[in-house]
Motif scaffolding. Structure first.
Motif, short mmCIF file in Angstrom:
data_model
loop_
_atom_site.label_atom_id
_atom_site.label_comp_id
_atom_site.label_asym_id
_atom_site.label_seq_id
_atom_site.Cartn_x
_atom_site.Cartn_y
_atom_site.Cartn_z
N UNK A 322 0.84 -1.17 0.09
CA UNK A 322 -0.13 -0.14 -0.10
C UNK A 322 0.70 1.40 0.09
N UNK A 323 2.06 1.23 0.73
CA UNK A 323 2.74 2.52 0.77
C UNK A 323 3.44 2.54 -0.31
N UNK A 324 3.73 1.36 -1.23
CA UNK A 324 4.46 1.36 -2.67
C UNK A 324 3.39 2.23 -3.45
N UNK A 325 2.21 1.57 -3.42
CA UNK A 325 1.36 2.26 -4.14
C UNK A 325 1.04 3.64 -4.19
N UNK A 326 0.96 4.35 -2.71
CA UNK A 326 0.84 5.64 -2.55
C UNK A 326 1.89 6.41 -3.08
N UNK A 327 3.19 5.64 -2.89
CA UNK A 327 4.47 6.43 -3.31
C UNK A 327 4.64 6.73 -4.91
N UNK A 400 8.34 -3.58 -5.62
CA UNK A 400 8.70 -3.40 -4.16
C UNK A 400 9.73 -4.30 -3.39
N UNK A 401 9.58 -5.46 -4.12
CA UNK A 401 10.39 -6.65 -3.50
C UNK A 401 11.63 -6.87 -4.28
N UNK A 402 11.35 -6.85 -5.49
CA UNK A 402 12.62 -7.21 -6.45
C UNK A 402 13.30 -5.94 -7.12
N UNK A 403 12.74 -4.67 -6.73
CA UNK A 403 13.29 -3.57 -7.35
C UNK A 403 14.53 -3.06 -6.73
#
Length: 408
Positions: A322-327, A400-403
């Motif tokens: 969710x934080x990644x979506x918002x960012x 978010x996990x691979x980048x």
């Protein structure tokens, strides 16, 4: 480069995605019969450089890119036995034979065509930008979601022996809310568990003028229908959620013939799997008791089918994605969902490995569209911005996990 630039590169495949979506929408296939769809996906993933396999009626593409986490992203691919009434130029005209041998119209009335194309878009972006991430990406396209068979079929066909073990599983679904262009997440129980039952009551037929010579399955079935309504109101804890619905009651062909059998079809929902089992046990008890009370000489038959697990999102993964979506997509595009009473078989896959997972939704209808629910003959999400949003969400969640991108 940044995640923002990876997302901007989707401009290069926008026309292809839209054309592919229209093609898939006009060529749906029923659950566990998705042969053309899987071959279509297989060929595309191979073209992107993925190690691609057909497993359990679905397709899995694996892209290894150095050391790092292994992340699985799943999209479902099956259509529904519904006659399309959208009026779209690319509306489905497909008819197929269903699992009961009936010829039925077929439609992508739940948005799985959108899921496929968003998944392929994410697969393209990850293959195109391998300099921006490290690890292993698993693109899984699952059959048979609509009958709760596809996830189990892939597992039973050796899914986890044929692919690297993922550390995390992700999935999404196009929904009527929020508005197109936005994404919704929820920690904890998101979609309910579910199961359907086919109940066959065996009575004794007779002439309508001689009811004393019958064992009337209609009367017994009617008693069962009424008694089932007391399960939620009188047996389930009021602080727990449960639904019991009788969707079909079929018996007899003529007014003056008392039939010798009746068939009920029942659907149940719950957020707690112990409650689901309680409801199932109660249904079985009531059916047997009413048949005994009605004088049935043959034991009723109760078949449980289309059983779905609870979709219970991992709190930490929910917060992180969710934080990644918002960012990367903007806080104004991310909303909080309430639990939904629909069901999914996706979680069979991560639960079989005991790994965390996240399932989110994205909106499919614009402000000026009339909204029709999933499984409606007129269900027709706006191609854009829906398709772009689903693709962006998949990419952001995976990266978010691979980048290894910055936030510029």
């Amino acid at each position: 480069m940044s995640i923002h630039q990876v997302l901007q590169s989707l401009d290069q495949i926008q026309e292809w995605q839209e054309e592919t979506y229209q093609y898939l929408h006009s060529h749906p296939e029923l659950s566990m019969q998705e042969t053309q769809t899987t071959q279509f996906i297989f060929d595309i993933l191979q073209g992107y450089g993925y190690q691609t396999q057909l497993i359990g009626g679905g397709v899995v593409g694996v892209l290894e890119n150095g050391k790092g986490p292994t992340i699985l992203f799943r999209a479902d691919i099956d259509g529904l036995p519904i006659k399309e009434e959208t009026g779209l130029d690319y509306a489905s005209q497909v008819v197929m034979e269903d699992r009961d041998g009936h010829t039925v119209p077929v439609m992508h009335a739940c948005g799985h065509d959108m899921h496929i194309v968003a998944g392929l878009g994410a697969a393209w972006a990850l293959a195109r930008h391998t300099d921006q991430w490290q690890g292993t990406y698993i693109a899984l396209f699952q059959p048979g979601e609509e009958i709760a068979a596809g996830a189990k079929a892939m597992i039973e066909d050796g899914l986890f022996e044929k692919i690297p073990r993922p550390e995390l599983a992700l999935a999404q679904h196009v929904l009527t809310e929020p508005k197109a262009g936005k994404i919704g997440t929820l920690s904890g129980p998101f979609l309910s568990s579910a199961a359907s039952l086919k109940i066959t009551i065996y009575g004794q037929g007779a002439h309508g003028s001689m009811p004393h010579l019958s064992i009337d399955p209609l009367v017994i079935g009617s008693s069962i229908v009424m008694k089932l309504q007391t399960i939620v109101s009188r047996e389930v804890d009021p602080f727990q959620f449960a639904v019991v619905s009788v969707g079909s009651f079929q018996s007899g062909l003529k007014a003056n013939i008392i039939p010798d059998s009746a068939v009920l079809q029942v659907n149940i929902r719950a957020y707690n799997e112990a409650v689901q089992q309680q409801v199932l046990d109660s249904i079985k008890r009531i059916v047997h008791a009413e048949c005994q009370a009605g004088g049935c000489t043959k034991t009723p038959k109760i078949d449980v089918f289309d059983r779905y697990p609870l979709t219970d999102n991992d709190p930490q993964i929910t917060a992180e994605v969710t934080e990644a979506f918002e960012t990367y997509l903007g806080k104004d595009r991310v909303v909080a969902y309430q639990p939904m009473t629909a069901s999914e078989d996706f979680s069979y896959i991560p639960r079989a490995l005991n790994i965390p997972y996240l399932y989110w939704g994205f909106g499919g209808f614009t402000e000026d569209q009339e909204i029709y629910a999933n499984h409606n003959p007129k269900f027709a999400p706006a191609i854009q911005p829906t398709l772009r949003t689903g693709t962006e969400a998949a990419i952001v969640a995976v990266l978010r996990y691979l980048g290894k991108c910055d936030e510029s």
